[in-house]
Scaffold this motif. Structure first.
Motif, mmCIF file in Angstrom:
data_model
loop_
_atom_site.group_PDB
_atom_site.id
_atom_site.type_symbol
_atom_site.label_atom_id
_atom_site.label_comp_id
_atom_site.label_asym_id
_atom_site.label_seq_id
_atom_site.Cartn_x
_atom_site.Cartn_y
_atom_site.Cartn_z
ATOM 1 N N VAL A 1 0.836 -1.205 0.000
ATOM 2 C CA VAL A 1 0.000 0.000 0.000
ATOM 3 C C VAL A 1 0.870 1.255 0.000
ATOM 4 O O VAL A 1 0.632 2.199 -0.755
ATOM 5 N N VAL A 2 1.891 1.264 0.842
ATOM 6 C CA VAL A 2 2.771 2.437 0.946
ATOM 7 C C VAL A 2 3.487 2.684 -0.374
ATOM 8 O O VAL A 2 3.587 3.836 -0.835
ATOM 9 N N VAL A 3 3.986 1.627 -0.993
ATOM 10 C CA VAL A 3 4.708 1.765 -2.259
ATOM 11 C C VAL A 3 3.787 2.335 -3.337
ATOM 12 O O VAL A 3 4.150 3.271 -4.064
ATOM 13 N N ARG A 4 2.582 1.782 -3.454
ATOM 14 C CA ARG A 4 1.652 2.268 -4.485
ATOM 15 C C ARG A 4 1.213 3.695 -4.185
ATOM 16 O O ARG A 4 1.033 4.511 -5.086
ATOM 17 N N TRP A 5 1.022 3.999 -2.894
ATOM 18 C CA TRP A 5 0.621 5.353 -2.514
ATOM 19 C C TRP A 5 1.711 6.353 -2.862
ATOM 20 O O TRP A 5 1.435 7.458 -3.320
ATOM 21 N N ARG A 6 2.948 5.964 -2.647
ATOM 22 C CA ARG A 6 4.062 6.896 -2.847
ATOM 23 C C ARG A 6 4.398 7.080 -4.316
ATOM 24 O O ARG A 6 4.657 8.207 -4.766
ATOM 25 N N TYR A 7 4.415 5.968 -5.073
ATOM 26 C CA TYR A 7 4.907 6.044 -6.442
ATOM 27 C C TYR A 7 3.798 6.205 -7.482
ATOM 28 O O TYR A 7 4.059 6.647 -8.591
ATOM 29 N N LEU A 8 2.572 5.835 -7.138
ATOM 30 C CA LEU A 8 1.486 5.987 -8.099
ATOM 31 C C LEU A 8 0.615 7.186 -7.801
ATOM 32 O O LEU A 8 -0.227 7.561 -8.596
ATOM 33 N N GLY A 9 0.795 7.772 -6.612
ATOM 34 C CA GLY A 9 0.023 8.956 -6.290
ATOM 35 C C GLY A 9 -1.173 8.624 -5.429
ATOM 36 O O GLY A 9 -1.723 7.540 -5.462
ATOM 37 N N ARG A 10 -1.578 9.593 -4.612
ATOM 38 C CA ARG A 10 -2.664 9.381 -3.654
ATOM 39 C C ARG A 10 -3.978 9.074 -4.345
ATOM 40 O O ARG A 10 -4.757 8.233 -3.916
ATOM 41 N N SER A 11 -4.269 9.738 -5.474
ATOM 42 C CA SER A 11 -5.551 9.520 -6.144
ATOM 43 C C SER A 11 -5.642 8.133 -6.734
ATOM 44 O O SER A 11 -6.683 7.487 -6.687
ATOM 45 N N ASP A 12 -4.531 7.618 -7.267
ATOM 46 C CA ASP A 12 -4.571 6.294 -7.867
ATOM 47 C C ASP A 12 -4.739 5.227 -6.808
ATOM 48 O O ASP A 12 -5.494 4.286 -6.973
ATOM 49 N N ALA A 13 -4.029 5.393 -5.679
ATOM 50 C CA ALA A 13 -4.150 4.412 -4.604
ATOM 51 C C ALA A 13 -5.553 4.424 -4.035
ATOM 52 O O ALA A 13 -6.115 3.395 -3.702
#
Length: 526
Positions: free
Chosen positions: A495-507
């Motif tokens: 979750v942290v990786v996707r939140w950080r690298y894909l952006g808050r809206s995408d996560a």
């Protein structure tokens, strides 16, 4: 569909889900009575439970295929009718052979019902909030079904007869059928009949792989992980699984389109179901023995002892379904639910021969129920969301398959761990037994070889055996707690990786397992 119609569908599927999961454990406390009544041998007794699990887990992929062919209404009615008849036969069984055959039939029809139930909810409840609430109720039912099975099994066996653990399914199936008679969605099976024979090779390989894996886990529990039967079954499962994947990559109409597994939230739901069920079923086995053999509880009292866990699960699932799932979705509930379960297991690992029910077991069970209530309802939601209507039964069958494999894995791991731990503990403390026995004989003036001395030795050995068993339970809880905590950390890291690298809206877009598609973009997230 009207609100009343949706309510009837939910009532019906909740009853059915309860019946399916309940039958995984309802016979556990009735086994001694079955063994005495039917004259079962020690080798025959485990098959009363294994037969159901093997048929259910091994054929659940076929059940997902059948729901797409017959339509949800047709497969649901077939499953309910078949399950009720199989339960009747199991209840009147005069012999081991008839009982096991009926349990196999129950598993077969459970494999038809399980994917159909989730697909019905997925199709009926489409609005976000009502969907979250519906899956929260269904998830709570799935999570508490195993514990309720122990309660119902204890009450029926002690107050009536073990055969009522089978008969109880008949009124449940009847009520579910009556409630749903006017509310199930219709379908035309003639348009899908040809799909029954699509990718037969892939279907056989997939079912065979799951069957071999579950049977291998059962043999690991009975014979040990290094036994030739266990190793052969695991090898067969691995070969069939590889063959299944290769076949699905090339099949024109695959049983399981591999693209379904690319959605991170959906795949995570399968993993969470596996880990949660592994922890739940393994822990229930330990706690059942602890209640009956250490605390001396009757089957009925054992069932009552599990009620706090059931209550915590129901309350947490309701709160999570209304407040947490719509706002945070899988990205919070999955790692959070597993983390709470891990905490509960570490609490339970503090059990000793001196601790009481209220000191360790009660708080551990309450926390564990809360962890299940936080994670399991989201599994059903995220595992089926975004799946085309024709594939909803398949997505549901994968959740059921994860549940069956997880249950078998948990029981196998913790059972074999307990056996080896007890043996090692007794060997390590053998000298202490001799010293305690000698001291007791001297204190009571009992001569070696006398009846008094024999009684003293027996008491000392019994005390050591019980101490070793409880020590094994504590170590087993810690072991599975470590497994669950590791899974929670991995999911949180994802979750942290996707939140950080894909952006808050995408996560956030995939918080509850939403798959967003457009003309030129497809995004999948946790």
């Amino acid at each position: 569909m009207s609100v009343g119609g949706k309510g009837l569908v939910l009532v019906s599927v909740v009853l059915t889900q309860l019946m399916i999961v309940l039958d995984m454990t309802v016979v556990a406390v009735a086994l001694p009575s079955m063994q005495e009544d039917l004259g079962l041998t020690a080798g025959q007794r485990p098959w009363v439970m294994t037969a159901y699990t093997l048929a259910f887990g091994g054929l659940v992929l076929f059940g997902g295929r059948l729901s797409g062919v017959l339509g949800l209404r047709g497969s649901y009615r077939l499953g309910l009718t078949g399950f009720a008849l199989a339960s009747l036969v199991a209840g009147v069984a005069p012999s081991f052979a008839v009982l096991v055959a009926a349990r196999v039939a129950q598993g077969v029809f459970a494999a038809v019902l399980a994917p159909t139930v989730l697909a019905l909810v997925n199709r009926t409840f489409t609005e976000t909030q009502e969907r979250s609430r519906a899956f929260a109720v269904l998830g709570a039912t799935g999570g508490l079904g195993a514990a309720v099975g122990l309660i119902v099994g204890g009450v029926l066996t002690e107050s009536l007869d073990w055969r009522w653990t089978m008969y109880v399914n008949i009124p449940i199936a009847l009520v579910a059928a009556v409630v749903s008679v006017s509310s199930l969605p219709s379908g035309d099976p003639r348009t899908a009949l040809g799909r029954l024979f699509d990718d037969v090779v892939g279907l056989a390989a997939g079912c065979g792989a799951v069957f071999s894996l579950i049977y291998g886990l059962d043999r690991a529990q009975q014979d040990g992980w290094g036994a030739w039967s266990t190793v052969v079954l695991f090898v067969v499962a691995g070969v069939l699984a590889v063959g299944f994947v290769l076949r699905e990559r090339r099949a024109a109409a695959p049983v399981l389109p591999l693209g379904m597994l690319r959605n991170a939230s959906r795949t995570s739901s399968y993993a969470v179901m596996f880990v949660s069920t592994c922890a739940q079923m393994g822990s229930l086995v330990y706690l059942t023995y602890y209640f009956q053999e250490h605390l001396g509880y009757s089957p009925m009292a054992t069932g009552v002892a599990f009620l706090p866990m059931v209550a915590a699960l129901v309350v947490t699932a309701g709160v999570a379904g209304r407040l947490l799932v719509p706002r945070y979705g899988a990205k919070v509930c999955f790692p959070g639910g597993l983390a709470v379960q891990a905490v509960a297991l570490f609490i339970l690992s503090r059990v000793t021969v001196e601790t009481t029910y209220g000191e360790v077991v009660l708080p551990g069970m309450v926390v564990f129920g809360a962890g299940l209530g936080l994670a399991v309802p989201v599994v059903f939601n995220a595992g089926t969301r975004g799946v085309p209507e024709g594939r909803s039964g398949l997505a549901s069958s994968i959740i059921s398959m994860s549940q069956q494999v997880g249950a078998s894995f948990g029981v196998a791991v913790l059972s074999t761990y307990a056996t080896r731990s007890v043996e090692g503990y007794i060997e390590e403390h053998a000298g202490r037994v001799e010293a305690q026995a000698a001291e007791a004989m001297a204190r009571e003036n009992a001569y070696p070889g006398s009846p008094e001395a024999t009684g003293i030795v027996d008491r000392v050995i019994d005390a050591l055996t019980q101490e070793a068993q409880i020590d094994a339970y504590g170590g087993g809880f810690a072991l599975v707690g470590t497994i669950v905590a590791s899974a929670a950390v991995i999911l949180l890291a994802a979750v942290v990786v996707r939140w950080r690298y894909l952006g808050r809206s995408d996560a956030a877009s995939g918080g509850a397992g939403v798959e967003v598609t457009g003309p030129a973009v497809r995004r999948r997230s946790l």
